[in-house]
Write an enzyme that holds these catalytic residues in place. Structure first.
Site, short mmCIF file in Angstrom:
data_model
loop_
_atom_site.label_atom_id
_atom_site.label_comp_id
_atom_site.label_asym_id
_atom_site.label_seq_id
_atom_site.Cartn_x
_atom_site.Cartn_y
_atom_site.Cartn_z
N CYS A 31 0.83 -1.20 0.00
CA CYS A 31 0.00 0.00 0.00
C CYS A 31 0.87 1.27 0.00
O CYS A 31 1.38 1.65 -1.04
CB CYS A 31 -0.99 -0.05 1.17
SG CYS A 31 -2.44 0.98 0.86
N HIS A 72 -3.63 -5.03 0.47
CA HIS A 72 -3.03 -5.57 1.70
C HIS A 72 -3.16 -7.08 1.66
O HIS A 72 -4.06 -7.65 2.30
CB HIS A 72 -3.76 -5.02 2.93
CG HIS A 72 -3.47 -3.58 3.20
ND1 HIS A 72 -2.42 -3.17 3.97
CD2 HIS A 72 -4.09 -2.46 2.77
CE1 HIS A 72 -2.40 -1.85 4.02
NE2 HIS A 72 -3.40 -1.39 3.29
N GLU A 104 -1.72 -9.22 3.18
CA GLU A 104 -1.59 -9.86 4.51
C GLU A 104 -2.95 -10.23 5.10
O GLU A 104 -3.04 -11.10 5.96
CB GLU A 104 -0.81 -8.95 5.47
CG GLU A 104 -1.49 -7.66 5.90
CD GLU A 104 -1.23 -6.49 4.94
OE1 GLU A 104 -0.89 -6.75 3.77
OE2 GLU A 104 -1.37 -5.33 5.37
N1 GLN Z 1 -1.85 6.64 3.12
C1 GLN Z 1 -2.05 5.94 1.91
C2 GLN Z 1 -3.45 6.12 1.36
O1 GLN Z 1 -4.34 6.52 2.05
C3 GLN Z 1 -1.75 4.46 2.08
C4 GLN Z 1 -2.68 3.76 3.00
C5 GLN Z 1 -2.16 2.44 3.48
O2 GLN Z 1 -0.98 2.17 3.37
N2 GLN Z 1 -3.03 1.62 4.02
O3 GLN Z 1 -3.70 5.84 0.21
#
Ligand code: GLN
Length: 567
Positions: free
Chosen positions: A386, A519, A521
């Protein structure tokens, strides 16, 4: 008809109610019963979405886009079931529904009261989440005696009255301390927890005793006396090194069978846990361990919080390693130190792989970017999750495309090159200060580009679904330029309006440099590693073997590295 098992905690919080609940769920499911798990969080937050990770641990994301307490993650990791967001009930949701209904005139002029309307709403939600299941295990967060707990215990009693006592079982998890100046295990706090529970009309059917040392006969007899239950139903839960040992201990105590017995049920099949056992053994005594550095920002909140903030990533790494027969040692690296001293990033060379996890805001961002530049050029396996993918793109734009000052608008709203930016919908939410539940949340599908590393990891599947939790996106205006300079976009999500959202990146001529907007995970379970993590861990093993063999000035093929003890 559904059987209900309520799991409550006594004495103190943090005694492993979530792991106990998940372990019971796994065992009952493996005995052949259609089982679901429900988590009750007595806090007033509507969900965990706006909770800081250092405050309450990681925010877990369900397939249907719920932002939930991390216990639901433990349930999924143990039972290999998708648990939907309706299986998390908070006081905030309960009160909101009751008040909304009152405002809509649905109570037809009646006085709306704590009793019965709050427990009624709790029961409605429990029934909704457990409909169609043979067994529902409901963990009540907090500790018996908490003010917040009372309506949920009241609701449990009401369910018992509705369906009959033989359809409801209670499991109390207590803690038996050994004060260092007495060096004797004390049962008194457990006796008091039992009393508090009795005030709610509940006598537990099972008492699970968390202890640092094995539970002796004398303590068992005392609890037997105070709890008015047969010692057979007092289950010992001594401290373990890996949480995945817990169900194995329960099986040894026949805990699952005893629960079925209580309900008058008999196991429909035998338990087959040899593979689970073998993986636990690998985790406890690995012959070979790879070492992964996670560059995060929460380090200075104390090791405990950091650990909890990335709990799913830690487990995804362990699942992938254990399944392949080796261990994984994780080191938390403070991104801020890579900011203050650019040379410090060379520390990354000591690891078999570097991972930059999800995150928000500007803290430590330049340090993460420095680390990414280092591992990209030094060809150290890299996984960007992410924010870790977004920052890999920022790094690539700056250092390969030469777009000096390129950034995500999350950190620099005035950047000349906004390679990561908000799409209009998210801009609207931010403008309206509407932050709860408005991120891109839950499972989204991605089309995978054939003949890429990501495609190979997903075994050639053309479409995959992973879970998401983010606001910012790769700016479509920069995709072509990035691609032309060698960055491979190996997967994208296609929205109904035709917009393509970039989901995966990778680099050729690098042992493993993969980033994902998702994600993965959240879709890793014990015994079922996520393919992205499996690939990263495999690349880590290759580097591990390579480093070992260069130290010993002889080449060790991967297979032998995995099997022989090198250290
Ligand atoms: N801050 C980034 C966004 O909002 C990544 C979010 C994250 O890593 N879960 O897109």
């Amino acid at each position: 008809m559904t059987r209900f098992i309520f799991v409550v905690g006594g004495v103190i919080s943090g005694v492993g109610k979530g792991i106990t609940t998940a372990s019971i769920g796994k065992i009952i499911k493996d005995y052949g019963f259609n089982t679901t798990l429900i988590k009750i969080d007595p806090y007033l937050n509507y969900d965990a979405g706006t909770l800081r990770p250092t405050e309450h641990g990681e925010v877990w994301v369900t397939e249907d886009g719920g932002e939930i307490d991390q216990d639901l993650g433990t349930y999924e990791r143990f039972t290999n079931e998708d648990i939907p967001k309706q299986n998390n009930i908070t006081s905030g949701q309960v009160y909101k529904t009751v008040i909304d209904k009152e405002r809509a005139g649905e109570y037809l002029g009646k006085t709306v009261q704590f009793i019965p309307h709050i427990p009624d709403e709790i029961i409605r939600r429990i029934k909704l989440a457990s409909a169609g299941y043979e067994v529902a295990i409901i963990e009540i967060g907090g500790t018996v005696g908490d003010y917040e707990n009372a309506p949920f215990l009241f609701a449990a009693k009401a369910l018992e009255q509705e369906f009959g006592a033989d359809m409801v079982a209670y499991v109390l998890i207590t803690y038996l301390p050994v004060p260092y100046h007495i060096t004797e295990m004390k049962t008194k706090p457990t006796q008091q927890a039992l009393r508090l529970l009795r005030q709610e009309g509940i006598i537990p059917n099972f008492v699970v005793c968390r202890t640092a040392h094995p539970l002796d006969d004398e303590r068992k007899s005392k609890i037997e006396l105070y709890a008015h239950i047969d010692r057979n139903y007092i289950i010992a839960a001594p401290d373990v090194k890996s949480i995945y040992e817990v169900p194995l201990n329960f099986i040894r105590d026949d805990f699952g069978k005893k629960i079925l017995d209580y309900f008058g049920l008999t196991p429909r099949r035998d338990l087959e846990w040899s593979s689970w056992q073998q993986q636990v053994e690998t985790l406890l005594h690995p012959k070979v361990s790879i070492s992964i550095g996670i560059v995060g920002k929460y380090v200075d909140s104390g090791a405990y919080e950091l650990f909890d903030s990335y709990v799913s990533i830690e487990h995804a790494l362990l699942h992938a390693a254990a399944l392949q027969g080796y261990g994984c040692k994780i080191t938390w690296l403070d991104a801020k130190k890579f900011e203050a001293n650019a040379q410090a990033v060379e520390e990354c060379a000591h690891f078999d792989g570097i991972l930059v996890p999800g995150g928000f805001g500007s803290q430590g961002v330049e340090g993460k970017i420095n680390a990414i530049e280092y591992v990209r050029t030094a060809k150290i396996p890299y996984l960007g999750i992410c924010y870790g993918m977004q920052l890999a793109i920022v790094e690539y734009a700056r250092n390969v495309l030469g777009l000096s000052g390129a950034h995500t608008t999350e950190v620099d709203a005035l950047t000349p090159y906004p390679v990561i930016d908000l799409l209009p919908m998210q801009q609207k939410y931010i403008h309206e200060h509407n932050l709860g539940g408005t991120m891109r949340l839950g499972g989204y599908s991605a089309y995978i580009k054939p003949h890429t590393k990501v495609s190979a990891l997903y075994e050639g599947r053309q479409q995959v679904v992973e879970r998401h939790r983010h606001r910012y996106e790769v700016n479509p205006e920069y995709v072509e330029q990035l691609e032309q300079s060698g960055l491979i976009f190996s997967g994208y999500h296609q929205r109904t309006d035709g917009t393509r959202l970039m989901e995966y990146i990778e680099l050729a001529n690098h042992p493993f440099f993969v980033g994902t907007q998702a994600h993965p995970e959240f879709k890793s379970r014990f015994g079922f590693a996520n393919p992205i993590f499996a690939g990263f861990v495999q690349a880590g093993l290759e580097r591990h073997c390579y480093l070992k063999s260069s130290l010993q000035s002889e080449w060790l093929p991967i297979d032998s590295c995995g099997k022989i003890s090198l250290s």
